[in-house]
Scaffold this motif. Structure first.
Motif, PDB file in Angstrom:
ATOM      1  N   GLU A   1       0.832  -1.202   0.000  1.00 27.96           N
ATOM      2  CA  GLU A   1       0.000   0.000   0.000  1.00 27.96           C
ATOM      3  C   GLU A   1       0.871   1.257   0.000  1.00 27.96           C
ATOM      4  OE1 GLU A   1      -3.189   0.368  -0.268  1.00 27.96           O
ATOM      5  OE2 GLU A   1      -3.734  -1.753  -0.290  1.00 27.96           O
ATOM      6  N   LEU A   2       2.003   1.205   0.749  1.00 32.42           N
ATOM      7  CA  LEU A   2       2.880   2.365   0.776  1.00 32.42           C
ATOM      8  C   LEU A   2       3.527   2.591  -0.585  1.00 32.42           C
ATOM      9  CD1 LEU A   2       4.623   1.924   4.259  1.00 32.42           C
ATOM     10  CD2 LEU A   2       2.890   3.608   3.613  1.00 32.42           C
ATOM     11  N   ARG A   3       4.005   1.520  -1.259  1.00 32.17           N
ATOM     12  CA  ARG A   3       4.598   1.667  -2.598  1.00 32.17           C
ATOM     13  C   ARG A   3       3.595   2.222  -3.576  1.00 32.17           C
ATOM     14  NH1 ARG A   3       6.897  -3.400  -1.394  1.00 32.17           N
ATOM     15  NH2 ARG A   3       5.283  -4.439  -2.628  1.00 32.17           N
ATOM     16  N   LYS A   4       2.364   1.723  -3.486  1.00 26.32           N
ATOM     17  CA  LYS A   4       1.322   2.210  -4.387  1.00 26.32           C
ATOM     18  C   LYS A   4       1.037   3.684  -4.140  1.00 26.32           C
ATOM     19  CE  LYS A   4      -3.428   1.379  -5.827  1.00 26.32           C
ATOM     20  NZ  LYS A   4      -4.664   0.608  -5.594  1.00 26.32           N
ATOM     21  N   ALA A   5       1.045   4.055  -2.857  1.00 27.12           N
ATOM     22  CA  ALA A   5       0.786   5.464  -2.545  1.00 27.12           C
ATOM     23  C   ALA A   5       1.907   6.341  -3.069  1.00 27.12           C
ATOM     24  CB  ALA A   5       0.627   5.626  -1.035  1.00 27.12           C
ATOM     25  N   ARG A   6       3.188   5.879  -2.942  1.00 25.97           N
ATOM     26  CA  ARG A   6       4.305   6.686  -3.465  1.00 25.97           C
ATOM     27  C   ARG A   6       4.237   6.789  -4.984  1.00 25.97           C
ATOM     28  NH1 ARG A   6       7.437   4.081   0.670  1.00 25.97           N
ATOM     29  NH2 ARG A   6       8.031   2.473  -0.833  1.00 25.97           N
TER      30      ARG A   6
ATOM     31  N   ASP B   1       1.549   6.619  -6.839  1.00 26.09           N
ATOM     32  CA  ASP B   1       0.459   7.542  -7.188  1.00 26.09           C
ATOM     33  C   ASP B   1       0.890   8.981  -6.988  1.00 26.09           C
ATOM     34  OD1 ASP B   1      -1.143   5.400  -7.804  1.00 26.09           O
ATOM     35  OD2 ASP B   1      -2.175   5.342  -5.850  1.00 26.09           O
ATOM     36  N   ALA B   2       1.660   9.225  -5.900  1.00 26.70           N
ATOM     37  CA  ALA B   2       2.128  10.591  -5.648  1.00 26.70           C
ATOM     38  C   ALA B   2       3.122  11.028  -6.727  1.00 26.70           C
ATOM     39  CB  ALA B   2       2.770  10.671  -4.266  1.00 26.70           C
TER      40      ALA B   2
ATOM     41  N   THR C   1       1.238  11.805  -9.924  1.00 27.88           N
ATOM     42  CA  THR C   1       0.500  13.070  -9.795  1.00 27.88           C
ATOM     43  C   THR C   1       1.456  14.253  -9.926  1.00 27.88           C
ATOM     44  OG1 THR C   1      -1.102  11.996  -8.311  1.00 27.88           O
ATOM     45  CG2 THR C   1      -1.019  14.407  -8.278  1.00 27.88           C
TER      46      THR C   1
END
Length: 407
Positions: free
Chosen positions: A372-377, A379-380, A383
């Motif tokens: 989840e953390l890798r996916k969030a990074r 996505d960031a 963006t």
């Protein structure tokens, strides 16, 4: 924020102390209002019943008031003069009866009352004192009662107070209920219902028992021709609120008068004994269980203690308020015992601590948080790259465009 229990007890204690101080300082002034409130409390069920029958509250109170005034006038004009006349005659005749009884015992049982003995001398002195001072005793009693309850308070203030309180009784109860502390309102309502049940069961039930017994004793004793029978019967009935006291005092007085009056005709002496025996049987087996009931909670000893204590502290006002105060204190004592039996002091066990709000924990497969953390990074990063591309594109378009205002 919740008020601590110690502070609440302190405020309730101050309120109780203020109430007792008011009773002690303003006893005679507030006595008519206490009597009026008591009359309104006793007559409120009658008013409610008339309302259910179709009358308005005002008309119900008017009907009750007219009926109460007529009954009160009849009692004052017909019953009270007879009671006073027979009581005075009995006090006047008592020395002669005591002397005759002493002479009879001395003649038949000389060892019981020896000449110059203490008991015989006491009986002789008692008879002489009653013969000489009965008028002073009666005058003192009447003056004391007259000082405690003035005629104006009885005839004017008490009926007026009772009328207005009875008219607004339901609204007054609802207003008091709305002023109860919200935290303790359910408990206070429960205690109030128990006090009302105890007080109404005793006062209304015992009043009806006294009326029935008084009618029976008075009429039966007058029919057998017993002197002072009406007064003796009413006295025995009024004292019957204390078990066995009324029948013992009234029966002993009636039998003593019967022995003095019917010594040559023992049949009538037996009739007097039978009257009190029948009254005691009916009272113990029917009137008390059916009318008063066993749920009242006013033990005779507790009632006598309340009458003695409140009477000595607050005078006649305390005696008037002793019955409702005894009922209230009895209910509060039972409530305190109930709380004590539920407390740690009685059970020997501490009160369990209040459970905290549980913490919800979600169990996920290993690596889920890292993914989840890798996916969030990612996505960031995407963006942020999109923002840079849009800014670069916007700057290129601005550089190739002609200046504003030129063709």
């Amino acid at each position: 924020m919740r008020i601590p229990v110690q502070k609440q007890l302190k405020w309730w204690g101050i309120a109780a102390a203020v109430l007792l101080a008011v009773m002690w300082l303003l006893g005679q002034a507030i006595l008519p209002f206490i009597l009026g409130a008591g009359v309104a409390y006793l007559l409120d069920p009658v008013a409610d019943r008339l309302e259910r029958a179709g009358l308005s509250r005002l008309m119900s109170v008017v009907v009750i008031t007219v009926g109460a005034v007529l009954i009160f006038a009849a009692v004052i004009l017909l019953v009270v003069p007879v009671l006073i006349r027979q009581a005075a005659a009995l006090i006047e005749t008592a020395p002669q009866m005591i002397e005759q009884g002493r002479a009879f015992l001395s003649a038949r049982f000389p060892d019981l009352l020896p000449a110059g003995g203490t008991l015989g001398t006491a009986l002789t002195d008692l008879g002489r004192a009653m013969g000489e001072h009965w008028s002073n005793i009666a005058q003192t009693v009447l003056s004391s009662v007259g000082g405690a309850i003035s005629a104006i308070a009885i005839l004017v203030i008490v009926p007026v107070v009772a009328f207005y309180l009875l008219l607004d009784w339901d609204r007054m109860v609802a207003k008091i209920d709305s002023l109860l502390p919200r935290e303790h309102a359910p408990v206070l309502r429960r205690l109030s219902r128990e006090i009302d049940r105890a007080l109404s069961g005793f006062v209304r039930g015992q009043g009806l028992v006294i009326l029935i017994l008084g009618t029976w004793y008075s009429i039966a004793l007058m029919l057998v021709g017993l002197p002072f029978g009406f007064f003796i019967g009413m006295m025995a009935a009024i004292l019957s609120f204390i078990p066995y006291v009324g029948v013992l005092i009234g029966g002993a007085t009636a039998i003593g008068v019967a022995l003095f009056s019917f010594w040559s005709d023992p049949v009538w002496i037996g009739a007097v004994i039978a009257i009190f025996a029948a009254g005691q049987v009916v009272e113990g087996n029917y009137l008390q269980p059916k009318i008063v009931g066993g749920h009242v909670g006013l033990h005779p000893v507790w009632l006598l203690l309340a009458l003695s204590v409140f009477g000595s502290l607050f005078g006649f006002v305390g005696m008037v308020a002793a019955v409702p105060l005894a009922a209230g204190l009895g209910v509060l004592a039972r409530f305190a015992i109930e709380m004590y039996r539920e407390s740690a002091l009685y059970t020997g066990q501490g009160v369990p601590a209040q459970a905290e709000t549980p913490l919800l924990v979600e169990i996920a497969p290993r690596g889920t948080v890292a993914a989840e953390l890798r996916k969030a990074r990612q996505d960031a990063d995407r963006t942020l790259a999109a923002v840079h591309d849009e800014a670069r594109l916007t700057g290129t378009q601005s550089a190739g465009a002609p200046p504003p205002g030129r063709d």
